[in-house]
Design a protein around this motif. Structure first.
Motif: not given
Length: 506
Positions: A291-309
């Protein structure tokens, strides 16, 4: 990603595999994964040596409460990381099942060439039928590459999940010694071409030819520092860009000014060339960076990594070391700032003479770090372990008491979550990625970047207060238990389906 990027997150700790510190031109090495270790050897990999199946653990237990962090992830981590009761390890979850095509095998539905899609029915709350997609992905390396790491692990989990859901999945990447030109791993058909050092030059023509000849429903580009600039030749194919994290000015801490400027310049073109692209990122910090670089926040989805428990959980773990045992675990590269951890341990050792430190991992900065250790008079108290087999690595983490992570920037910090799974509190820099994976005051402590005194004081506080350490250790396990590869795959495939079908803007 974390997760060597991702993770985070996230050193080459597997026996029988090549180290990452050979004398090679930097170029692509600047994109080495977050935590710098091979991503494992999933089933179907045709190479000699031990095999490690990619696994997950469903229903991991209570989740440490956490408020929503990201407008793109409004439900918060509790909802996002919840795994359905009764789900079988390795089986697609309910969201993945909804993405499986209902038609006969081989009857692919090219979503972006149709104006509408069949419905499951009308009224009564019945869900719209979804069809499998034909997906092409491009990355620098694949899961079989000995130099692959967190970014490759993260992408492979997603592509493997897509293949399990009935999607047709192709991956284009660079080759490596002994690799087949084509190979299928976990349902992902891999085409390898060219050397990693010039992958950003030799792979785009191959991707362009495949897009023209096979009419894919979706193109997925993993931007691991240096982009492939797919918007320039994707044509009408919908595109999702996955970003573990970008270097930014941090690259100048790693290499000479000429090479650093090349990488920095390559990244600087992303906002202009990818302005109409949808993004998947692995942490709020990476989202904020874009977002700070100028990309549209509406087009950015945060999806967290998983974990090999299962990999980091021991049925009969060893006892914690009787003396204060501190560990730092990373690929040994200059920009990781492990010299800060050594200076911090010098202060810890001064106040607690019985304390010892383990440095786990390998990399081109090892020689400099060893010389610093000698100058600080710590040769008898600091052990460089290099890489270890997984079982030894996990047992070692269970014996330690505090994990130091002095990095100036991570995509997520997968090694943080892996240490947490071993009940290990973390003292880390209050910097992008790490401030997302460390819950300050609950699963670890955040300190100013580059401040060894602050890092030492935080670690000493935990080492001297057993009750506080136990509380953080328990919270760390619960926090790590809330991350699931199943959830990561489900959210990623839902995003892919939305972009491919033009269902909605993020």
């Amino acid at each position: 990603m974390p997760g060597g990027g991702r993770a985070p997150d996230l050193p080459l700790l597997h026996s029988g595999q090549a180290g990452p510190h050979r004398a090679e031109p930097l170029v692509r090495r600047l994109g080495d994964p977050v935590h710098g270790r091979p991503a494992g050897t999933p089933g179907g990999r045709r190479r000699p040596g031990p095999r490690a199946q990619l696994r997950r653990l469903d229903d991991p237990g209570a989740v440490v409460p956490r408020p929503a962090q990201d407008p793109g992830h409004p439900a918060g981590l509790e909802a996002a990381h919840a795994s359905g009761p009764g789900a079988l390890p390795g089986a697609p979850g309910p969201e993945v099942a909804r993405l499986v095509r209902p038609s006969a095998p081989g009857a692919l539905y090219h979503a972006h060439h149709r104006g509408h899609r069949p419905q499951a029915g009308h009224g009564g709350g019945r869900r719209r039928r979804r069809f499998a997609l034909k997906l092409l992905a491009v990355n620098w390396r694949d899961i079989g590459d000995p130099l692959g790491g967190g970014a490759e692990l993260h992408l492979h989990h997603i592509l493997k999940g897509a293949a399990a859901a009935g999607w047709e999945v192709d991956l284009v990447c660079s080759s490596y010694p002994g690799a087949a030109a084509e190979e299928t791993i976990d349902g992902v058909h891999i085409r390898r071409h060219g050397h990693w050092a010039v992958a950003n030059f030799v792979l785009p023509p191959l991707v362009r030819r495949m897009l023209r000849s096979r009419r894919y429903d979706l193109l997925v580009e993993d931007i691991n520092k240096i982009p492939f600039y797919t918007p320039l030749y994707r044509g009408s194919t919908p595109l999702v860009a996955i970003v573990p994290h970008l270097f930014g000015r941090t690259v100048y801490r790693e290499t000479n000014p000429l090479t650093a400027t090349y990488v920095y310049g390559a990244e600087s073109l992303i906002p202009r060339l990818y302005r109409d692209v949808d993004f998947e990122v692995i942490s709020p910090s990476t989202r904020d960076d874009l977002v700070a670089r100028g990309l549209d926040p509406a087009r950015i989805r945060t999806i967290y990594c998983g974990m090999d428990h299962e990999r980091f959980t021991l049925a009969d773990p060893p006892a914690r070391a009787t003396e204060p045992l501190v560990v730092t675990w990373s690929r040994l590269r200059r920009y990781k700032s492990l010299d800060v951890a050594l200076h911090a341990f010098a202060r810890i050792h001064r106040d607690m003479p019985a304390a010892r430190m383990l440095v786990m991992g390998r990399g081109p900065d090892e020689g400099r770090l060893r010389r610093l250790c000698t100058r600080l008079g710590l040769d008898d108290w600091v052990e460089f372990r290099g890489f270890q087999p997984w079982d030894e690595l996990v047992r070692t983490l269970h014996q330690c008491r505090v994990f130091l992570n002095p990095s100036p920037k991570e995509g997520w910090g997968l090694t943080v979550i892996e240490a947490n799974q071993c009940g290990l509190p973390v003292v880390a820099s209050d910097r992008p990625g790490l401030k997302d994976s460390v819950r300050d005051g609950e699963t670890g402590l955040l300190v100013p970047y580059g401040d060894p005194a602050a890092m030492a004081d935080a670690a000493l506080g935990l080492l001297r207060d057993e009750d506080r350490w136990l509380a953080m250790s328990d919270a760390a396990r619960r926090w790590a238990g809330s991350f699931s590869w199943q959830r990561c795959v489900e959210e990623s495939l839902t995003l892919f389906d939305q972009v491919a079908t033009g269902k909605k803007r993020l």
